[in-house]
Design a protein around this motif. Structure first.
Motif, PDB file in Angstrom:
ATOM      1  N   GLN A 186      32.952  70.286 -43.259  1.00 28.75           N
ATOM      2  CA  GLN A 186      32.651  68.894 -43.018  1.00 28.75           C
ATOM      3  C   GLN A 186      32.070  68.661 -41.767  1.00 28.75           C
ATOM      4  O   GLN A 186      32.911  69.016 -40.785  1.00 28.75           O
ATOM      5  N   LEU A 187      31.015  68.033 -41.487  1.00 35.29           N
ATOM      6  CA  LEU A 187      30.611  67.618 -40.212  1.00 35.29           C
ATOM      7  C   LEU A 187      30.318  66.469 -39.524  1.00 35.29           C
ATOM      8  O   LEU A 187      29.641  65.523 -40.588  1.00 35.29           O
ATOM      9  N   VAL A 188      30.801  65.863 -38.933  1.00 37.97           N
ATOM     10  CA  VAL A 188      30.834  64.305 -38.139  1.00 37.97           C
ATOM     11  C   VAL A 188      30.270  64.266 -36.875  1.00 37.97           C
ATOM     12  O   VAL A 188      30.895  64.724 -35.933  1.00 37.97           O
ATOM     13  N   GLU A 189      28.736  63.884 -36.789  1.00 36.46           N
ATOM     14  CA  GLU A 189      28.369  63.502 -35.356  1.00 36.46           C
ATOM     15  C   GLU A 189      28.916  62.397 -34.737  1.00 36.46           C
ATOM     16  O   GLU A 189      28.993  61.519 -35.613  1.00 36.46           O
ATOM     17  N   SER A 190      28.811  62.195 -33.633  1.00 37.63           N
ATOM     18  CA  SER A 190      29.083  60.808 -32.783  1.00 37.63           C
ATOM     19  C   SER A 190      28.627  61.070 -31.497  1.00 37.63           C
ATOM     20  O   SER A 190      27.843  62.022 -31.080  1.00 37.63           O
ATOM     21  N   GLY A 191      28.529  60.028 -30.895  1.00 33.40           N
ATOM     22  CA  GLY A 191      27.799  60.018 -29.432  1.00 33.40           C
ATOM     23  C   GLY A 191      26.471  59.377 -29.125  1.00 33.40           C
ATOM     24  O   GLY A 191      25.971  59.239 -28.106  1.00 33.40           O
ATOM     25  N   GLY A 192      25.759  59.007 -30.403  1.00 38.20           N
ATOM     26  CA  GLY A 192      24.356  58.547 -30.309  1.00 38.20           C
ATOM     27  C   GLY A 192      24.359  57.027 -29.830  1.00 38.20           C
ATOM     28  O   GLY A 192      25.464  56.439 -29.670  1.00 38.20           O
ATOM     29  N   GLY A 193      23.258  56.611 -29.360  1.00 40.25           N
ATOM     30  CA  GLY A 193      23.238  55.141 -28.816  1.00 40.25           C
ATOM     31  C   GLY A 193      21.892  54.850 -28.388  1.00 40.25           C
ATOM     32  O   GLY A 193      20.915  55.720 -28.439  1.00 40.25           O
ATOM     33  N   CYS A 197      29.659  67.102 -32.528  1.00 43.15           N
ATOM     34  CA  CYS A 197      30.042  67.303 -33.974  1.00 43.15           C
ATOM     35  C   CYS A 197      31.110  67.958 -34.287  1.00 43.15           C
ATOM     36  O   CYS A 197      31.318  69.097 -33.622  1.00 43.15           O
ATOM     37  N   ALA A 198      31.720  67.145 -34.814  1.00 39.73           N
ATOM     38  CA  ALA A 198      33.203  67.506 -35.221  1.00 39.73           C
ATOM     39  C   ALA A 198      33.287  68.143 -36.499  1.00 39.73           C
ATOM     40  O   ALA A 198      32.835  67.673 -37.563  1.00 39.73           O
ATOM     41  N   ALA A 199      33.588  69.491 -36.495  1.00 39.02           N
ATOM     42  CA  ALA A 199      33.862  70.181 -37.810  1.00 39.02           C
ATOM     43  C   ALA A 199      35.558  70.348 -38.563  1.00 39.02           C
ATOM     44  O   ALA A 199      36.392  70.560 -37.881  1.00 39.02           O
ATOM     45  N   SER A 200      35.643  69.889 -39.752  1.00 40.05           N
ATOM     46  CA  SER A 200      36.666  70.055 -40.599  1.00 40.05           C
ATOM     47  C   SER A 200      36.752  71.461 -41.067  1.00 40.05           C
ATOM     48  O   SER A 200      35.764  72.127 -41.142  1.00 40.05           O
ATOM     49  N   GLY A 201      38.047  71.760 -41.497  1.00 39.55           N
ATOM     50  CA  GLY A 201      38.051  73.323 -41.989  1.00 39.55           C
ATOM     51  C   GLY A 201      38.629  74.318 -40.937  1.00 39.55           C
ATOM     52  O   GLY A 201      38.506  74.188 -39.762  1.00 39.55           O
ATOM     53  N   HIS A 202      38.960  75.463 -41.469  1.00 39.72           N
ATOM     54  CA  HIS A 202      39.745  76.309 -40.736  1.00 39.72           C
ATOM     55  C   HIS A 202      38.674  77.535 -40.059  1.00 39.72           C
ATOM     56  O   HIS A 202      39.584  78.492 -39.614  1.00 39.72           O
ATOM     57  N   THR A 203      37.515  77.506 -40.668  1.00 40.45           N
ATOM     58  CA  THR A 203      36.602  78.601 -40.157  1.00 40.45           C
ATOM     59  C   THR A 203      35.354  78.336 -39.230  1.00 40.45           C
ATOM     60  O   THR A 203      34.581  79.029 -39.540  1.00 40.45           O
ATOM     61  N   ALA A 215      38.179  76.030 -30.192  1.00 44.83           N
ATOM     62  CA  ALA A 215      39.461  75.725 -30.358  1.00 44.83           C
ATOM     63  C   ALA A 215      39.519  74.077 -30.731  1.00 44.83           C
ATOM     64  O   ALA A 215      40.439  73.795 -31.393  1.00 44.83           O
ATOM     65  N   GLN A 216      38.529  73.510 -30.351  1.00 43.26           N
ATOM     66  CA  GLN A 216      38.227  71.968 -30.780  1.00 43.26           C
ATOM     67  C   GLN A 216      37.473  71.828 -31.987  1.00 43.26           C
ATOM     68  O   GLN A 216      37.288  70.422 -32.399  1.00 43.26           O
ATOM     69  N   ASN A 217      36.883  72.741 -32.755  1.00 44.24           N
ATOM     70  CA  ASN A 217      35.923  72.698 -33.660  1.00 44.24           C
ATOM     71  C   ASN A 217      34.898  71.719 -33.471  1.00 44.24           C
ATOM     72  O   ASN A 217      34.575  70.863 -34.175  1.00 44.24           O
ATOM     73  N   THR A 218      34.371  71.753 -32.193  1.00 40.17           N
ATOM     74  CA  THR A 218      33.275  70.923 -31.793  1.00 40.17           C
ATOM     75  C   THR A 218      32.010  71.475 -31.280  1.00 40.17           C
ATOM     76  O   THR A 218      32.443  72.633 -30.463  1.00 40.17           O
ATOM     77  N   VAL A 219      30.975  71.083 -31.449  1.00 38.82           N
ATOM     78  CA  VAL A 219      29.899  71.451 -30.761  1.00 38.82           C
ATOM     79  C   VAL A 219      29.209  70.395 -30.246  1.00 38.82           C
ATOM     80  O   VAL A 219      29.229  69.032 -30.781  1.00 38.82           O
ATOM     81  N   TYR A 220      28.512  70.595 -29.130  1.00 33.98           N
ATOM     82  CA  TYR A 220      28.035  69.341 -28.422  1.00 33.98           C
ATOM     83  C   TYR A 220      26.474  69.558 -27.973  1.00 33.98           C
ATOM     84  O   TYR A 220      25.889  70.885 -27.946  1.00 33.98           O
ATOM     85  N   LEU A 221      25.923  68.753 -27.901  1.00 31.78           N
ATOM     86  CA  LEU A 221      24.267  68.373 -27.335  1.00 31.78           C
ATOM     87  C   LEU A 221      24.370  67.573 -26.112  1.00 31.78           C
ATOM     88  O   LEU A 221      24.210  66.479 -26.365  1.00 31.78           O
ATOM     89  N   GLN A 222      24.356  68.306 -24.838  1.00 29.22           N
ATOM     90  CA  GLN A 222      23.931  67.374 -23.611  1.00 29.22           C
ATOM     91  C   GLN A 222      22.538  67.177 -23.696  1.00 29.22           C
ATOM     92  O   GLN A 222      21.873  68.218 -23.399  1.00 29.22           O
ATOM     93  N   MET A 223      22.225  65.899 -23.433  1.00 29.60           N
ATOM     94  CA  MET A 223      20.769  65.337 -23.304  1.00 29.60           C
ATOM     95  C   MET A 223      20.526  64.797 -22.145  1.00 29.60           C
ATOM     96  O   MET A 223      21.058  63.711 -21.682  1.00 29.60           O
ATOM     97  N   ASN A 224      19.627  65.453 -21.042  1.00 31.75           N
ATOM     98  CA  ASN A 224      19.401  64.968 -19.783  1.00 31.75           C
ATOM     99  C   ASN A 224      17.777  64.774 -19.732  1.00 31.75           C
ATOM    100  O   ASN A 224      17.199  65.012 -20.549  1.00 31.75           O
ATOM    101  N   SER A 225      17.561  63.752 -18.938  1.00 32.92           N
ATOM    102  CA  SER A 225      16.162  63.618 -18.658  1.00 32.92           C
ATOM    103  C   SER A 225      15.224  62.991 -19.889  1.00 32.92           C
ATOM    104  O   SER A 225      14.456  63.326 -20.166  1.00 32.92           O
ATOM    105  N   LEU A 226      15.917  62.062 -20.750  1.00 32.57           N
ATOM    106  CA  LEU A 226      15.652  61.757 -21.848  1.00 32.57           C
ATOM    107  C   LEU A 226      14.290  61.052 -21.716  1.00 32.57           C
ATOM    108  O   LEU A 226      14.210  60.269 -20.947  1.00 32.57           O
ATOM    109  N   LYS A 227      13.441  61.075 -22.997  1.00 34.10           N
ATOM    110  CA  LYS A 227      12.156  60.442 -23.123  1.00 34.10           C
ATOM    111  C   LYS A 227      12.102  59.911 -24.343  1.00 34.10           C
ATOM    112  O   LYS A 227      12.761  60.084 -25.252  1.00 34.10           O
ATOM    113  N   PRO A 228      11.239  58.863 -24.380  1.00 29.03           N
ATOM    114  CA  PRO A 228      11.040  58.026 -25.664  1.00 29.03           C
ATOM    115  C   PRO A 228      10.780  58.872 -26.661  1.00 29.03           C
ATOM    116  O   PRO A 228      11.381  58.598 -27.865  1.00 29.03           O
TER     117      PRO A 228
END
Length: 124
Positions: free
Chosen positions: A3-10, A22-28, A75-88
């Motif tokens: 199960q995947l849960v995204e956060s941090g948008g805005g 994106c936080a993932a549940s599960g052990h694999t 270790a934290q079951n998380t994937v990130y996307l760092q977005m810089n110089s954002l455009k419309p």
């Protein structure tokens, strides 16, 4: 099952930065490669970035190269996307996805599990 849960948008101004998670549940979690896709209003869901199971390999769509960085913390079951110089034109709902089989990393059908998405709006 993952199960995947995204956060941090805005809402952010053009030129600004945002990090979505994106936080993932599960052990694999470490047995899955991960991807980020985005879907703008009225458009298809498009590939943004990919990261391999251990994080040693990454792929980006040309339009975000040099601006976005994908990373993962198994270790934290998380994937990130760092977005810089954002455009419309980066405005979209961002989805993370997990896959374990074969296929092109930029193909939606390669991924098995999807999150619900987190919206990112870049104002001009």
């Amino acid at each position: 099952q993952v199960q995947l849960v995204e956060s941090g948008g805005g809402l952010v101004q053009a030129g600004g930065s945002l990090r979505v998670s994106c936080a993932a549940s599960g052990h694999t979690f470490s047995s899955y490669f991960m991807g980020w896709f985005r879907q703008a209003p009225g458009k298809e869901r498009d590939f943004v970035s990919y990261i391999s199971r251990r994080g040693g390999s990454t792929v980006y769509v040309d339009s975000v190269k040099g601006r976005f960085t994908i990373s993962r913390d198994n270790a934290q079951n998380t994937v990130y996307l760092q977005m810089n110089s954002l455009k419309p034109e980066d405005t979209a709902v961002y989805f993370c996805a997990a896959g374990s089989g074969s296929g092109s990393v930029d193909d939606r059908t390669t991924y098995t599990f999807w999150g619900q998405g987190t919206p990112v709006t870049v104002s001009s």
